[in-house]
Design an enzyme around this catalytic site. Structure first.
Site, PDB file in Angstrom:
ATOM      1  N   ASP A 161       0.794  -1.292   0.017  1.00  0.00           N
ATOM      2  CA  ASP A 161       0.040   0.122  -0.020  1.00  0.00           C
ATOM      3  C   ASP A 161       0.885   1.416  -0.103  1.00  0.00           C
ATOM      4  OD1 ASP A 161      -2.239   1.716  -0.072  1.00  0.00           O
ATOM      5  OD2 ASP A 161      -2.829   1.212   1.807  1.00  0.00           O
ATOM      6  N   ALA A 162       1.163   1.522  -1.123  1.00  0.00           N
ATOM      7  CA  ALA A 162       2.114   2.831  -1.304  1.00  0.00           C
ATOM      8  C   ALA A 162       1.615   3.971  -2.295  1.00  0.00           C
ATOM      9  CB  ALA A 162       3.650   2.359  -1.982  1.00  0.00           C
ATOM     10  N   LYS A 163       0.486   3.683  -2.777  1.00  0.00           N
ATOM     11  CA  LYS A 163      -0.373   4.563  -3.482  1.00  0.00           C
ATOM     12  C   LYS A 163       0.502   5.450  -4.420  1.00  0.00           C
ATOM     13  CE  LYS A 163      -4.097   4.793  -0.252  1.00  0.00           C
ATOM     14  NZ  LYS A 163      -3.487   3.712   0.895  1.00  0.00           N
ATOM     15  N   ARG A 164       1.404   4.951  -5.286  1.00  0.00           N
ATOM     16  CA  ARG A 164       2.240   5.860  -6.152  1.00  0.00           C
ATOM     17  C   ARG A 164       1.467   6.325  -7.391  1.00  0.00           C
ATOM     18  NH1 ARG A 164       4.983   5.525  -1.657  1.00  0.00           N
ATOM     19  NH2 ARG A 164       7.210   4.991  -1.840  1.00  0.00           N
TER      20      ARG A 164
END
Length: 281
Positions: free
Chosen positions: A97-100
């Site tokens: 979960d890094a939402k890049r």
């Protein structure tokens, strides 16, 4: 690079065998304190290892939130690398979960960080933000296909602020969120048993019948537990797409630590509630 079996196929099998529950690994400062741990790298390492050891052999998916590791710098990222390695070794799929989200070579570099098979942080899937335009995700889509990984694209998120972007209506009369779902359906067309490109759709959003959630891919559903949604809500929110939902619970499980047995009991309770809800759907 030798590709894995596509993420969608691996996820479908894991959901069928273990149930669809996803447990978040969110070592924010308040949880570290609740566990009696220091807000430092040692506390981070103890927290993460405990969650992985207690849950990775019984859930389909673990979802570490990268930010809570990154805030400790390189030593925190090293803990994250170890957590990913150990979770995957125990049979859980890892969604980072890094939402890049970026464009061009920068998006390609983000993709290589998490989706290249030889990267230290290689994960089975990555959360990404499409709000520089869906096409900006193309480097991540292409590398995910090449490596057998997947993506979860922010489409209809559970935070109240999201609506001002995601529910905005385009000139063609379709909302931005619906447009993202349509892009994902196109990515997954013809894939069996499940496509590898999923959407993030909040379990707290209520009736979503006006949206076509049948993207032939997984729907990562945050909001179970502390945010107020329950497994019983899933059929009402997701309708016919409910059997492709990956419900995520974080604090609802993590607050039972640091006792590993209590963590496992909480996971099993949520998993049973999800199974019951799906059986009734």
């Amino acid at each position: 690079m030798t590709a894995l079996e596509p993420f969608g196929a691996r996820l479908r099998r894991a959901m069928d065998e273990r149930g669809p529950l996803c447990v978040g690994i969110d070592p924010h400062a308040s949880l570290l304190a609740e566990w009696g741990l220091g807000d430092d790298v040692a506390g981070l390492e103890r927290f993460s290892r405990t969650v992985v050891e207690a849950t990775a052999d019984r859930v389909a998916v673990l979802k570490p939130q990268s930010a809570f590791f990154e805030r400790f710098g390189s030593r925190g990222v090293a803990v994250l690398e170890k957590s990913v390695e150990e979770a995957r070794a125990a049979g859980a799929l890892v969604v980072m979960d890094a939402k890049r989200g970026d464009i061009g070579s920068t998006m390609a570099a983000y993709a290589e960080s998490f989706l290249h098979k030889d990267a230290p942080l290689f994960s089975d899937a990555l959360t990404v933000s499409p709000y520089l335009g869906y096409g900006s995700l193309r480097p991540a889509v292409d590398l995910a296909r090449e490596s057998g990984a997947g993506l979860f694209v922010l489409a209809l998120t559970s935070n109240p602020e999201g609506g001002e972007v995601q529910h905005a209506v385009r000139s063609d009369g379709r909302s931005v969120g619906a447009t993202m779902l349509a892009h994902l359906a196109a990515e997954n067309a013809g894939e069996e048993p499940l496509g590898s490109f999923g959407a993030v759709v909040g379990a707290t959003l209520g009736d979503l019948s006006s949206y076509d959630l049948d993207v032939n891919g997984p729907l990562l559903a945050p909001g179970i537990g502390a945010q107020g949604a329950t497994p019983a809500d899933l059929p009402r929110v997701f309708g016919a797409a409910v059997h492709n939902v990956v419900p995520n619970v974080s604090r609802g499980v993590l607050r039972h630590g640091p006792d590993a047995s209590a963590l496992r009991t909480a996971v099993d309770r949520f998993a049973d509630e999800v199974r019951a809800a799906l059986a009734a759907a």
